[in-house]
Design a protein around this motif. Sequence first.
Motif, mmCIF file in Angstrom:
data_model
loop_
_atom_site.group_PDB
_atom_site.id
_atom_site.type_symbol
_atom_site.label_atom_id
_atom_site.label_comp_id
_atom_site.label_asym_id
_atom_site.label_seq_id
_atom_site.Cartn_x
_atom_site.Cartn_y
_atom_site.Cartn_z
ATOM 1 N N LEU B 202 0.788 -1.296 -0.284
ATOM 2 C CA LEU B 202 0.140 -0.003 0.091
ATOM 3 C C LEU B 202 0.797 1.321 -0.134
ATOM 4 N N ALA B 203 1.754 0.753 0.844
ATOM 5 C CA ALA B 203 2.861 2.216 0.593
ATOM 6 C C ALA B 203 3.445 2.530 -0.298
ATOM 7 N N ILE B 204 4.232 1.367 -0.732
ATOM 8 C CA ILE B 204 4.576 1.711 -2.289
ATOM 9 C C ILE B 204 3.824 2.359 -3.241
ATOM 10 N N VAL B 205 1.982 1.649 -3.379
ATOM 11 C CA VAL B 205 1.845 2.187 -4.027
ATOM 12 C C VAL B 205 1.174 3.619 -4.540
ATOM 13 N N LEU B 206 0.779 4.398 -2.845
ATOM 14 C CA LEU B 206 0.798 5.468 -2.398
ATOM 15 C C LEU B 206 1.710 6.161 -3.234
ATOM 16 N N ALA B 207 2.849 6.363 -2.687
ATOM 17 C CA ALA B 207 4.754 7.081 -2.760
ATOM 18 C C ALA B 207 4.911 6.850 -4.359
ATOM 19 N N ILE B 208 4.596 5.953 -4.668
ATOM 20 C CA ILE B 208 4.179 6.321 -6.425
ATOM 21 C C ILE B 208 3.392 6.835 -7.444
ATOM 22 N N LEU B 209 2.156 6.934 -6.666
ATOM 23 C CA LEU B 209 0.597 7.665 -7.137
ATOM 24 C C LEU B 209 0.714 8.832 -6.573
ATOM 25 N N ALA B 210 1.245 9.240 -5.175
ATOM 26 C CA ALA B 210 1.080 10.516 -4.833
ATOM 27 C C ALA B 210 1.574 10.926 -5.705
ATOM 28 N N PRO B 211 2.979 11.203 -5.815
ATOM 29 C CA PRO B 211 3.565 12.883 -7.239
ATOM 30 C C PRO B 211 2.706 12.613 -8.382
ATOM 31 N N LEU B 212 1.976 11.865 -9.121
ATOM 32 C CA LEU B 212 1.604 11.849 -10.282
ATOM 33 C C LEU B 212 0.388 12.609 -9.662
ATOM 34 N N MET B 213 -0.736 12.893 -8.723
ATOM 35 C CA MET B 213 -1.397 12.667 -8.579
ATOM 36 C C MET B 213 -1.460 14.511 -8.286
ATOM 37 N N ALA B 214 -0.522 14.405 -7.278
ATOM 38 C CA ALA B 214 -0.195 15.859 -6.885
ATOM 39 C C ALA B 214 0.172 16.497 -7.673
ATOM 40 N N GLN B 215 0.924 16.350 -8.868
ATOM 41 C CA GLN B 215 1.344 16.694 -10.635
ATOM 42 C C GLN B 215 -0.189 17.265 -11.474
ATOM 43 N N ILE B 216 -1.079 16.591 -11.443
ATOM 44 C CA ILE B 216 -2.160 16.177 -12.255
ATOM 45 C C ILE B 216 -3.037 16.719 -11.960
ATOM 46 N N LEU B 217 -3.041 17.367 -10.195
ATOM 47 C CA LEU B 217 -3.383 18.594 -9.472
ATOM 48 C C LEU B 217 -3.266 20.264 -9.970
#
Lengths: 184, 392
Positions: B202-217
């Motif tokens: 879960l943590a790894i998925v979050l760590a990979i997804l968070a930057p992507l999400m942040a950038q899209i926003l």
Amino acid sequence: MTAAVILLVLIVALGLWLAATYNGLVRLRNQVRNAWSQIDVQLKRRHDLIPNLVETAKGYMKHERETFEEITRARSAAAQAAGVAERGKAESMLSGALGRFFLVVENYPDLKANQNFLALQEELTSTENKVGFARQFYNDQVLKFNTRLQSFPVNFVAGPFGFKAAEFFELEAPAEREAPKVQF
Amino acid sequence: MWEIIQANKRKSVALVVLLAVVLMGLGYTAGYFWGGDGAGIIGVLAAMVIWTVMMLAAVGGGERVLLATAGAREVKREDAPQLYNIVEEMKIASGLPRMPRIFIIDSRTPNAFAVGLKPERAAVAVTTGLLARLTRDELQGVIGHELGHINNRDTLFMTLAGVTVGAVIILADLFLRGLWFSSGRRRSSRNDGQLALVMMILAIVLAILAPLMAQILYFACSRRREYLADACSAQYTRFPQGLASALAKIAGQSEAPKEVNRVLAPMYIVNPLAAAGSGRSLFSTHPPVEERIRVLQAMGSDVSLAGYQAAFAKVQAGEVAAGVGRLRGLKEEGAEQAEDTRRWREARDILHRADGYRAVKCGCGLTIRIPPGFDQETIVCPRCGRTVKVGG
């Protein structure tokens, strides 16, 4: 007893409202004045540039005495004009005279190649633009101020406080407004 | 349109809060992972420290750093009278409290950007390529757009959001790297292996997804702000066609400058990293240029913000046909080669003046540029071979 308290509360509320209204109006009026001073700066700058322009162009344009006279006349009329409306009229005349002058300049390729003249032309064009933009900004501020002044219930107290509606600064007709856009 | 600006402000605040939540969540997960149950809060603190340091750097010397990375030099009024005049005109039209500082960047790619967290501390930067290619009216449109960014506080918001996105990226990166080196040792010391494994995934998925999400926003907000700055430019200049044709010219350049980095990209008038003609995507900092041009061209005589909104609605509804091809054709039509050369030379001159070069005229008509550190008293003219006094 309760009636006295209610009365007191009402008086205090009214006083607070009056103070807030007064301060708001003062702020808007100062914005109008500040915007006007910006126009004023640019108009003065234009007046200062004109003698230089005439001096530079004279040597090249020996047969255009009338054009020069028209500009000089319009300039001194504009410098003497008092009041917003009259000022607008006089400055419009000056803009028109300058517009015609730059049309005539097209016939003098030597003058158009003169570095000094080109620099002056850029300054003058830009000053014309700045007058236009400052006028736009000023009129926006006047509109804001006047709207506030005339809305209910401010309109009842504005008069006794000594506020008067501000004047719009108008330059003439749409054709006139396009004159400053000189293409390079 | 005023309502749009207000709505935009609310959305921006919501976005920054959301980004902060993402950052904190990531910090918590990372902390929990390394230190166990009690350490999540330490991770949050670490995230806050990273964020604060980055924010201080951005607020303290941010503008100078940005301008320095872009290779910008400040120009004074006497270095570039026309550019200065245009900026001053737009300053008056936009009602900025103070004259912004003006910078020039030595790059053939036409582009421009604005920095400054407050309208009082604003600066605009333009490239030499921009000065060389645009007419006065077009340049005015571009400067109007940049000052619109400053007036809408876009620079402030982009810095805030940009720093948070940057912190998320750094934290996620640190976490993933740390995991790589330490996971084996740490996991063997625990006995509830299965739960830990699920948590780790879960943590790894979050760590990979968070930057992507942040950038899209971040990019979504950036795009909306571009439209708004275009609307402001039209309102200030009262001449939307100027900006429209400037955008067409800028977008017509395919070469991407080397000196632009990803952090700076959203600040430019046209995304310098995107290849010409690239369409919309979640990761664009800017809306498609074609669409921006079409909206500006559809504006007609109503140059107010309401006029822009009406034109925008028309374009969105597909009522306006593409006009870009026509515009691109228009720019070549004049074939003003001499005019182009003259403007290039002027742009170079501005750069030289900003760098402190002196100009010396030789008898043969050649102008020799003397670099600021030159200590000889004479120089040999490269064209006619005469010895010229440098003087001064």
